[in-house]
Design a protein around this motif. Structure first.
Motif, mmCIF file in Angstrom:
data_model
loop_
_atom_site.group_PDB
_atom_site.id
_atom_site.type_symbol
_atom_site.label_atom_id
_atom_site.label_comp_id
_atom_site.label_asym_id
_atom_site.label_seq_id
_atom_site.Cartn_x
_atom_site.Cartn_y
_atom_site.Cartn_z
ATOM 1 N N LYS A 177 0.754 -1.356 0.093
ATOM 2 C CA LYS A 177 -0.323 0.258 -0.337
ATOM 3 C C LYS A 177 1.630 0.654 -0.048
ATOM 4 C CE LYS A 177 -3.492 2.540 2.440
ATOM 5 N NZ LYS A 177 -4.058 2.605 3.452
ATOM 6 N N SER A 178 1.778 1.507 0.790
ATOM 7 C CA SER A 178 2.914 2.623 1.009
ATOM 8 C C SER A 178 3.559 2.900 -0.776
ATOM 9 C CB SER A 178 3.789 1.834 1.691
ATOM 10 O OG SER A 178 5.017 3.402 1.864
ATOM 11 N N GLN A 217 2.360 2.018 -3.539
ATOM 12 C CA GLN A 217 1.331 2.087 -4.536
ATOM 13 C C GLN A 217 1.305 3.735 -4.267
ATOM 14 O OE1 GLN A 217 -2.096 -0.088 -3.893
ATOM 15 N NE2 GLN A 217 -1.662 -1.180 -5.736
ATOM 16 N N GLU A 218 1.346 4.655 -3.326
ATOM 17 C CA GLU A 218 1.085 5.368 -2.427
ATOM 18 C C GLU A 218 1.802 6.530 -3.448
ATOM 19 O OE1 GLU A 218 0.373 5.758 1.502
ATOM 20 O OE2 GLU A 218 -2.013 5.357 1.609
ATOM 21 N N GLN A 219 3.452 5.727 -2.605
ATOM 22 C CA GLN A 219 4.527 6.591 -3.177
ATOM 23 C C GLN A 219 4.273 6.663 -4.839
ATOM 24 O OE1 GLN A 219 7.648 4.868 -2.082
ATOM 25 N NE2 GLN A 219 7.356 5.386 0.312
ATOM 26 N N LYS A 239 2.074 9.570 -5.781
ATOM 27 C CA LYS A 239 2.081 10.444 -5.575
ATOM 28 C C LYS A 239 3.077 10.793 -6.867
ATOM 29 C CE LYS A 239 1.784 10.818 -0.972
ATOM 30 N NZ LYS A 239 2.338 11.086 0.494
#
Length: 63
Positions: free
Chosen positions: A25-26, A28-30, A33
């Protein structure tokens, strides 16, 4: 005794899966962004324009 070891192993499998899910998840968020930043930076680039607007409007497909 064997039953207790199996439940401990199962718990560690679940916690490992949770850690993997959080890392995914982390990441994918990066990546999201980074993609948004790329889109924002591409929006600032002016389009190139030619002095002759008809240049490139027709393509000769015969060789």
């Amino acid at each position: 005794m064997e039953l207790q070891g199996a439940s401990t192993s199962g718990t560690s499998d679940v916690s490992a899966e949770l850690r993997a899910a959080k890392l995914a998840k982390s990441q994918q968020e990066q990546e999201g962004k980074a993609a948004l930043q790329l889109l924002d930076s591409a929006a600032d680039v002016p389009k190139s324009s030619s002095a002759n607007p008809s240049l490139g409007s027709s393509i000769d497909t015969f060789a």
